[in-house]
Write an enzyme that holds these catalytic residues in place. Structure first.
Site, short mmCIF file in Angstrom:
data_model
loop_
_atom_site.label_atom_id
_atom_site.label_comp_id
_atom_site.label_asym_id
_atom_site.label_seq_id
_atom_site.Cartn_x
_atom_site.Cartn_y
_atom_site.Cartn_z
N GLU A 1 8.42 -3.22 5.86
CA GLU A 1 9.32 -3.30 7.02
C GLU A 1 8.54 -3.93 8.16
O GLU A 1 7.33 -4.14 8.06
CB GLU A 1 9.79 -1.89 7.40
CG GLU A 1 10.63 -1.24 6.32
CD GLU A 1 11.04 0.17 6.67
OE1 GLU A 1 10.74 0.63 7.80
OE2 GLU A 1 11.65 0.82 5.81
N SER B 1 10.83 -10.98 -0.91
CA SER B 1 10.85 -12.19 -1.73
C SER B 1 12.04 -12.19 -2.67
O SER B 1 12.50 -11.13 -3.09
CB SER B 1 9.58 -12.29 -2.56
OG SER B 1 8.46 -12.39 -1.74
N TYR C 1 5.57 10.85 3.16
CA TYR C 1 5.77 9.87 2.07
C TYR C 1 6.39 10.51 0.84
O TYR C 1 6.91 9.82 -0.02
CB TYR C 1 4.47 9.15 1.73
CG TYR C 1 3.36 10.03 1.19
CD1 TYR C 1 2.37 10.51 2.04
CD2 TYR C 1 3.31 10.38 -0.15
CE1 TYR C 1 1.35 11.31 1.56
CE2 TYR C 1 2.29 11.19 -0.64
CZ TYR C 1 1.32 11.65 0.22
OH TYR C 1 0.31 12.44 -0.25
N GLU D 1 -10.75 -31.95 0.67
CA GLU D 1 -11.92 -32.73 1.09
C GLU D 1 -12.28 -33.78 0.07
O GLU D 1 -12.58 -34.92 0.41
CB GLU D 1 -13.11 -31.79 1.30
CG GLU D 1 -12.97 -30.91 2.52
CD GLU D 1 -14.11 -29.90 2.65
OE1 GLU D 1 -13.94 -28.93 3.38
OE2 GLU D 1 -15.15 -30.10 1.99
N GLU E 1 1.23 -8.33 -1.44
CA GLU E 1 0.97 -7.36 -2.50
C GLU E 1 -0.38 -6.69 -2.31
O GLU E 1 -1.14 -6.47 -3.25
CB GLU E 1 1.08 -8.02 -3.89
CG GLU E 1 2.53 -8.19 -4.30
CD GLU E 1 2.79 -8.10 -5.80
OE1 GLU E 1 3.62 -8.88 -6.27
OE2 GLU E 1 2.17 -7.27 -6.47
#
Lengths: 424, 256
Positions: free
Chosen positions: A168, A199, A219, A377, A404
């Site tokens: 979030e 995604s 949690y 380069e 991730e």
């Protein structure tokens, strides 16, 4: 199976391995190729016949069906629908799903090889495939009830893209501080909140949403909900305009009183945090594979140029300075690949792999950054233009150290393991 | 007598070719050790055509045959992954493999065609490494079967086959009876990719192992390769300013 048995007859030493291979179609960790001699510890780059065939098939497919679209998809920041469709047609979106549900029925390592090959051509396509296989499919396969599997697995392997919604605006690395709430009513939940950096959102048909049913439990209230795209109240907002991986859609999501039935909980209430960590440990290896492929793909585009370009009467490849740099980068890519393969084989063997997965993800993303930077380069001026594919790899690689699990998170996780190793 | 008999069995002969050609230092041949093989492109087209015919339900079974060492099994597996039903690996290794040419292969194919009771043999028109373009034609001759070579379009019609052939003058359409030999040309079709699920299914399909001796085939070569050389290196060109200069240069180097 008959062919393997006939191999047994001609090569008695291989009896144990061949028979073992016959009895389990899920590839075991040290499966030797047909040509490995009597050694039972083959090198890491040893693949089963099926893995080799898959890699060849995907390589060819990616060159012919994805490569032509890469530049346009990057510029328009849009994944071509044809590309997504062909990913499904090739069976690349359901690699570990059982054929009973229309999947390919192959192994985790095969997924890793597929992601690596795709990333050589387009890391955006690779991440779409990676998220589908290592996050979405795995969650359904491991946690789904028979009804959920019935409803979703066959769609995930044939035509539906999935998205994993954890982050979030206010909680990235600190994932468990997420604020999206799910309030229980009778036999359904009402979800309110927003997600960010999601995604595949543009094309996803199903979203696995981590929401908290009981903030007072911290949690331990986080629960995983299956939310279909057309659910009322779910808003998929405008995608981000990104530096790299542009063809992969990354969108904020809003949840405005989204009603989700109780039967749409994946796994157990309050166990979402466990599932998230578990999946991300595996997904990490997928990202590592993506970074290896990215680095290799970029390298493969660059070295031929250095062999052609002549300055001061010789190929720029022939200058010692260049040779040393090129050899150094090649070594890093090889090491990155071996870390990734080993982490994947460890996971398949059911052995502890979290530290190794972190190492793989951390190292490969650093290697991708080094490789792409050096490649520009070595290409000189043309490396800096969009006419050549190198600058895209340079832009794409940066997210590797961030998503991730950031590099710092990986390092901290590794340190915890290292600390424990010295407890006696 | 047969009337309106549908074809039952097709044999395809996918060959693998080297992906990279380097002449051996002693000029005796081409380096094969450690070089990657891949299915000959024309053979891919042949396999694709056979599989398409099976999908149209015009034939019942596609058998993929390959002659060569252990690596040939990979080529057969690829054919199985594309849709062939089973494979036959004719083991030819070592010295025999180095001297294996179209004549030996066609003898093997002829023997197998009789053994398997095939109605159609489809091959690629030529291998891209030796460019012989002989195996199909020789096989047909040995079997005394009609042949439709350089096919760019194939259609089955009862027990006859209509073949559109690409020839120097254009396109020729012929009708031949089965059993027959066809060789695939570039524009016959676009070979499919082996999808991952099909690769998995291919693992379960059978590959039988056969020795040339079992088929009564003598592999002795009638040819001896004397020397293999690379083509001469391309020399740098010379730029000239005027037509007079050009003519002068051409005379100088004895071209005119």
């Amino acid at each position: 199976l008959t062919s393997y048995l006939s191999l047994q007859i001609s090569r008695p030493w291989g009896t144990c391995q061949a028979a073992w291979r016959c009895s389990s179609s899920r590839a075991a960790p040290d499966v030797a190729s047909d040509h490995a001699a009597a050694s039972s510890f083959p090198p890491l780059q040893t693949y089963s016949e099926e893995e080799s065939m898959m890699r060849e098939a995907v390589k060819k497919y990616a060159q012919e069906r994805i490569a032509p679209f890469v530049s346009k998809m990057d510029e328009n920041s849009e994944m071509d629908e044809e590309v997504i469709k062909s990913l499904f047609e090739q069976g690349l979106m359901g690699i570990e799903i059982d054929p009973e549900y229309g999947g390919t029925g192959s192994t985790f390592f095969s997924s890793i090889l597929v992601i690596e090959e795709l990333a050589k051509v387009d890391p955006s396509v690779a991440v779409l495939c990676d998220i589908q296989n290592t996050l979405i499919n795995t969650l359904f396969v491991q946690l789904g009830t028979p009804a959920q599997k019935e409803q979703y697995l066959s769609r995930l392997s044939t035509d539906m893209v999935g998205s994993f919604c954890l982050s979030e605006a206010e909680s990235g690395s600190d994932a468990f501080a997420l604020k999206t709430r799910a309030e229980k009513h009778k036999d359904y939940y009402i979800i309110n909140g927003s997600k960010m950096w999601i995604s595949n959102a543009e094309h996803a048909g199903v979203f696995l949403v981590m929401a908290n049913v009981d903030p007072s439990a911290g949690y331990r209230g986080i629960t995983c909900f299956i939310v279909d795209r057309d659910t009322e109240g779910l808003e998929i907002c405008k995608k981000e305009n990104k530096l790299g991986l542009r063809a992969s859609s990354t969108c904020p999501l809003n949840f405005d009183n989204v009603k989700v039935p109780e039967k749409n909980i994946l796994g157990k209430v309050g166990h979402g945090y466990k599932y998230a960590i578990g999946m991300l440990n595996e997904g990490r290896i997928g990202i590592a594979a993506q970074m290896v492929g990215l680095a290799q793909g970029c390298f493969d585009h660059t070295v031929p140029y250095t062999r052609q370009r002549v300055q001061f009467g010789k190929r720029i490849f022939d200058f010692q300075g260049m040779q040393h740099q090129i050899a150094h980068v090649a070594t890093q890519i090889e090491a990155a690949r071996l870390l990734t393969y080993n982490a994947a084989r460890l996971k398949e063997a059911g052995r502890p792999f979290i530290k190794e997965a972190c190492m793989a993800k951390y190292f490969t993303s650093e290697v991708a950054t080094l490789t792409t930077s050096k490649c520009i380069e070595w290409m000189g001026g043309v490396g800096f233009t969009k006419d050549y594919p190198i600058e895209k790899y340079y832009r794409d690689c940066k997210i590797g150290t961030i998503y991730e699990g950031t590099t710092n998170v990986q390092l901290s996780t590794m340190a915890k393991f290292i600390d424990k190793e010295y407890d006696y | 007598m047969h009337s309106n008999r549908y074809c039952n069995r097709i044999i395809v002969l996918p060959f693998s070719v080297l992906l990279e050609i380097r002449v051996k230092p002693d000029n005796s041949g081409v380096v094969t050790d450690g070089v990657k093989h891949s299915m000959n492109p024309f053979c891919e087209i042949a396999v694709e055509e056979a599989v398409k015919l099976k999908e149209k339900k015009l034939i019942k079974e596609v058998v993929a045959v390959s002659c060569g060492p252990q690596q040939s099994q990979e080529t057969i597996r690829t054919a199985l992954a594309m849709g062939a039903d089973r494979g036959i690996h004719v083991e030819v290794a070592g010295k025999d493999y180095e001297t294996l040419g179209p004549l030996q292969v066609s003898k093997i194919m002829a023997a197998l065609a009789k053994k398997e009771d095939a109605q159609l043999i489809i091959l690629g028109k030529q291998a891209i490494d030796d460019d012989c373009n002989q195996t199909g034609q020789m096989t047909a001759a040995l079997l005394d079967w009609p042949q439709g070579t350089f096919a760019s379009e194939v259609s089955l019609d009862g027990d006859k086959v209509k073949v559109v052939r690409e020839i120097d003058g254009g396109l020729e359409t012929i009708k031949i009876s089965t059993p027959a030999v066809l060789t695939a040309d570039l524009r016959l079709n676009t070979p499919r990719y082996a999808t991952l699920p099909n690769i998995m299914k291919a693992k379960k399909k059978k590959i039988a192992n056969v020795k040339p001796a079992d088929l009564g085939v003598d592999l002795t070569s009638r040819l001896e390769v004397l020397k293999v050389e690379e083509p001469p290196q391309r020399q740098a060109g010379v730029k000239v300013e005027t037509v007079e200069d050009l003519v002068g240069k051409l005379k100088e180097t004895g071209r005119i």
